[in-house]
Design a protein around this motif. Structure first.
Motif, PDB file in Angstrom:
ATOM      1  N   THR A   1      63.972  39.579  59.625  1.00  0.00           N
ATOM      2  CA  THR A   1      63.108  40.463  59.282  1.00  0.00           C
ATOM      3  C   THR A   1      61.553  40.234  59.910  1.00  0.00           C
ATOM      4  O   THR A   1      60.969  39.257  59.722  1.00  0.00           O
ATOM      5  N   LEU A   2      60.978  41.152  60.473  1.00  0.00           N
ATOM      6  CA  LEU A   2      59.802  41.345  61.026  1.00  0.00           C
ATOM      7  C   LEU A   2      58.847  42.509  60.562  1.00  0.00           C
ATOM      8  O   LEU A   2      59.388  43.510  60.147  1.00  0.00           O
ATOM      9  N   THR A   3      57.492  42.214  60.623  1.00  0.00           N
ATOM     10  CA  THR A   3      56.526  43.235  60.186  1.00  0.00           C
ATOM     11  C   THR A   3      55.918  43.911  61.660  1.00  0.00           C
ATOM     12  O   THR A   3      55.391  43.070  62.079  1.00  0.00           O
ATOM     13  N   VAL A   4      55.862  45.285  61.255  1.00  0.00           N
ATOM     14  CA  VAL A   4      55.288  45.764  62.786  1.00  0.00           C
ATOM     15  C   VAL A   4      53.741  45.742  62.814  1.00  0.00           C
ATOM     16  O   VAL A   4      52.985  45.817  61.728  1.00  0.00           O
ATOM     17  N   THR A   5      53.156  45.468  63.570  1.00  0.00           N
ATOM     18  CA  THR A   5      51.650  45.210  63.881  1.00  0.00           C
ATOM     19  C   THR A   5      51.080  46.369  64.896  1.00  0.00           C
ATOM     20  O   THR A   5      49.965  46.640  64.929  1.00  0.00           O
ATOM     21  N   ASP A   6      52.031  46.688  65.840  1.00  0.00           N
ATOM     22  CA  ASP A   6      51.551  47.675  66.699  1.00  0.00           C
ATOM     23  C   ASP A   6      52.485  48.420  67.248  1.00  0.00           C
ATOM     24  O   ASP A   6      53.671  48.046  67.513  1.00  0.00           O
ATOM     25  N   VAL A   7      52.403  49.775  67.744  1.00  0.00           N
ATOM     26  CA  VAL A   7      53.279  50.738  68.579  1.00  0.00           C
ATOM     27  C   VAL A   7      52.563  51.030  69.721  1.00  0.00           C
ATOM     28  O   VAL A   7      51.373  51.515  69.571  1.00  0.00           O
ATOM     29  N   ASP A   8      53.016  50.928  70.755  1.00  0.00           N
ATOM     30  CA  ASP A   8      52.523  51.305  72.120  1.00  0.00           C
ATOM     31  C   ASP A   8      53.516  51.760  73.049  1.00  0.00           C
ATOM     32  O   ASP A   8      54.889  51.833  72.894  1.00  0.00           O
ATOM     33  N   ILE A   9      52.979  52.585  74.207  1.00  0.00           N
ATOM     34  CA  ILE A   9      53.876  52.805  75.460  1.00  0.00           C
ATOM     35  C   ILE A   9      53.291  51.989  76.528  1.00  0.00           C
ATOM     36  O   ILE A   9      52.314  51.957  76.902  1.00  0.00           O
ATOM     37  N   GLU A  10      54.664  51.878  77.280  1.00  0.00           N
ATOM     38  CA  GLU A  10      54.348  50.941  78.614  1.00  0.00           C
ATOM     39  C   GLU A  10      55.200  51.207  79.531  1.00  0.00           C
ATOM     40  O   GLU A  10      56.469  51.573  79.221  1.00  0.00           O
ATOM     41  N   ASP A  11      54.705  51.327  80.898  1.00  0.00           N
ATOM     42  CA  ASP A  11      55.733  51.779  81.890  1.00  0.00           C
ATOM     43  C   ASP A  11      56.480  50.549  82.506  1.00  0.00           C
ATOM     44  O   ASP A  11      55.713  49.495  82.421  1.00  0.00           O
ATOM     45  N   LEU A  12      57.766  50.489  82.288  1.00  0.00           N
ATOM     46  CA  LEU A  12      58.602  49.359  82.373  1.00  0.00           C
ATOM     47  C   LEU A  12      59.454  49.743  83.521  1.00  0.00           C
ATOM     48  O   LEU A  12      60.394  50.820  83.648  1.00  0.00           O
ATOM     49  N   PRO A  13      59.965  48.691  84.517  1.00  0.00           N
ATOM     50  CA  PRO A  13      61.010  49.049  85.584  1.00  0.00           C
ATOM     51  C   PRO A  13      62.443  49.296  85.087  1.00  0.00           C
ATOM     52  O   PRO A  13      62.548  48.700  84.122  1.00  0.00           O
ATOM     53  N   GLN A  14      63.086  50.140  85.611  1.00  0.00           N
ATOM     54  CA  GLN A  14      64.157  50.657  85.573  1.00  0.00           C
ATOM     55  C   GLN A  14      65.055  49.890  86.621  1.00  0.00           C
ATOM     56  O   GLN A  14      64.826  49.502  87.573  1.00  0.00           O
ATOM     57  N   ASP A  15      66.542  49.899  86.151  1.00  0.00           N
ATOM     58  CA  ASP A  15      67.527  49.188  87.099  1.00  0.00           C
ATOM     59  C   ASP A  15      67.526  50.185  88.365  1.00  0.00           C
ATOM     60  O   ASP A  15      67.458  49.768  89.584  1.00  0.00           O
ATOM     61  N   LYS A  16      67.769  51.509  88.134  1.00  0.00           N
ATOM     62  CA  LYS A  16      67.734  52.706  89.239  1.00  0.00           C
ATOM     63  C   LYS A  16      66.164  53.404  89.008  1.00  0.00           C
ATOM     64  O   LYS A  16      66.068  53.949  87.834  1.00  0.00           O
ATOM     65  N   GLY A  17      65.642  53.925  90.054  1.00  0.00           N
ATOM     66  CA  GLY A  17      64.547  54.756  90.083  1.00  0.00           C
ATOM     67  C   GLY A  17      63.262  54.074  89.535  1.00  0.00           C
ATOM     68  O   GLY A  17      62.956  52.909  89.461  1.00  0.00           O
ATOM     69  N   PRO A  18      62.350  54.983  89.557  1.00  0.00           N
ATOM     70  CA  PRO A  18      61.017  54.533  89.114  1.00  0.00           C
ATOM     71  C   PRO A  18      60.753  54.035  87.820  1.00  0.00           C
ATOM     72  O   PRO A  18      61.660  54.115  87.009  1.00  0.00           O
ATOM     73  N   ASP A  19      59.643  53.331  87.484  1.00  0.00           N
ATOM     74  CA  ASP A  19      59.177  52.858  86.416  1.00  0.00           C
ATOM     75  C   ASP A  19      59.273  53.990  85.185  1.00  0.00           C
ATOM     76  O   ASP A  19      59.056  55.228  85.721  1.00  0.00           O
ATOM     77  N   LYS A  20      59.537  53.835  83.976  1.00  0.00           N
ATOM     78  CA  LYS A  20      59.860  54.719  82.886  1.00  0.00           C
ATOM     79  C   LYS A  20      59.031  54.410  81.645  1.00  0.00           C
ATOM     80  O   LYS A  20      58.884  53.221  81.280  1.00  0.00           O
ATOM     81  N   PRO A  21      58.129  55.101  81.185  1.00  0.00           N
ATOM     82  CA  PRO A  21      57.387  54.863  79.842  1.00  0.00           C
ATOM     83  C   PRO A  21      58.394  54.445  78.867  1.00  0.00           C
ATOM     84  O   PRO A  21      59.407  55.257  78.435  1.00  0.00           O
ATOM     85  N   ARG A  22      58.272  53.429  78.070  1.00  0.00           N
ATOM     86  CA  ARG A  22      58.984  52.963  76.906  1.00  0.00           C
ATOM     87  C   ARG A  22      58.275  52.694  75.714  1.00  0.00           C
ATOM     88  O   ARG A  22      57.000  52.136  75.834  1.00  0.00           O
ATOM     89  N   GLY A  23      58.593  53.015  74.509  1.00  0.00           N
ATOM     90  CA  GLY A  23      58.003  52.558  73.347  1.00  0.00           C
ATOM     91  C   GLY A  23      58.235  51.042  73.020  1.00  0.00           C
ATOM     92  O   GLY A  23      59.457  50.471  73.496  1.00  0.00           O
ATOM     93  N   ILE A  24      57.247  50.573  72.677  1.00  0.00           N
ATOM     94  CA  ILE A  24      57.169  48.981  72.489  1.00  0.00           C
ATOM     95  C   ILE A  24      56.412  48.640  71.289  1.00  0.00           C
ATOM     96  O   ILE A  24      55.558  49.226  70.744  1.00  0.00           O
ATOM     97  N   LEU A  25      57.383  47.791  70.377  1.00  0.00           N
ATOM     98  CA  LEU A  25      56.887  47.503  69.025  1.00  0.00           C
ATOM     99  C   LEU A  25      56.351  45.831  69.125  1.00  0.00           C
ATOM    100  O   LEU A  25      57.309  45.111  69.901  1.00  0.00           O
TER     101      LEU A  25
END
Length: 90
Positions: free
Chosen positions: A25-49
């Motif tokens: 069990t974990l407590t959320v402290t922040d929610v952000d968006i970050e461009d992450l590399p994908q296996d195929k294609g360009p970086d993609k924005p992803r939600g990060i907790l």
């Protein structure tokens, strides 16, 4: 002792094997968006907790994002301070 393959490749994001088959069990402290590399294609924005209890972060996929939205609402800022339990599943 290493008990799961995921432990052989540590990184900054959580992997299921790091929980060693236990509920966590974990407590959320922040929610952000970050461009992450994908296996195929360009970086993609992803939600990060981010969490209070660990430096590891969680990359949201559609399934866990929809679950968290269902529990805590559409506004990701409302998720901060909420506790989420991750549990082993097949």
């Amino acid at each position: 002792m290493i008990i799961d393959y995921d432990q052989l490749f540590p990184g900054r994001f959580m992997k299921a094997g790091e929980f060693q088959g236990k509920d966590v069990t974990l407590t959320v402290t922040d929610v952000d968006i970050e461009d992450l590399p994908q296996d195929k294609g360009p970086d993609k924005p992803r939600g990060i907790l981010s969490f209070r209890e660990t430096k590891k972060k969680l990359v949201l996929n559609r399934t866990n994002g929809e679950c968290i939205k269902g529990m805590f609402g559409r506004n990701p800022q409302d998720w901060i301070g909420k506790r989420i339990t991750f549990y082993p599943a097949e």
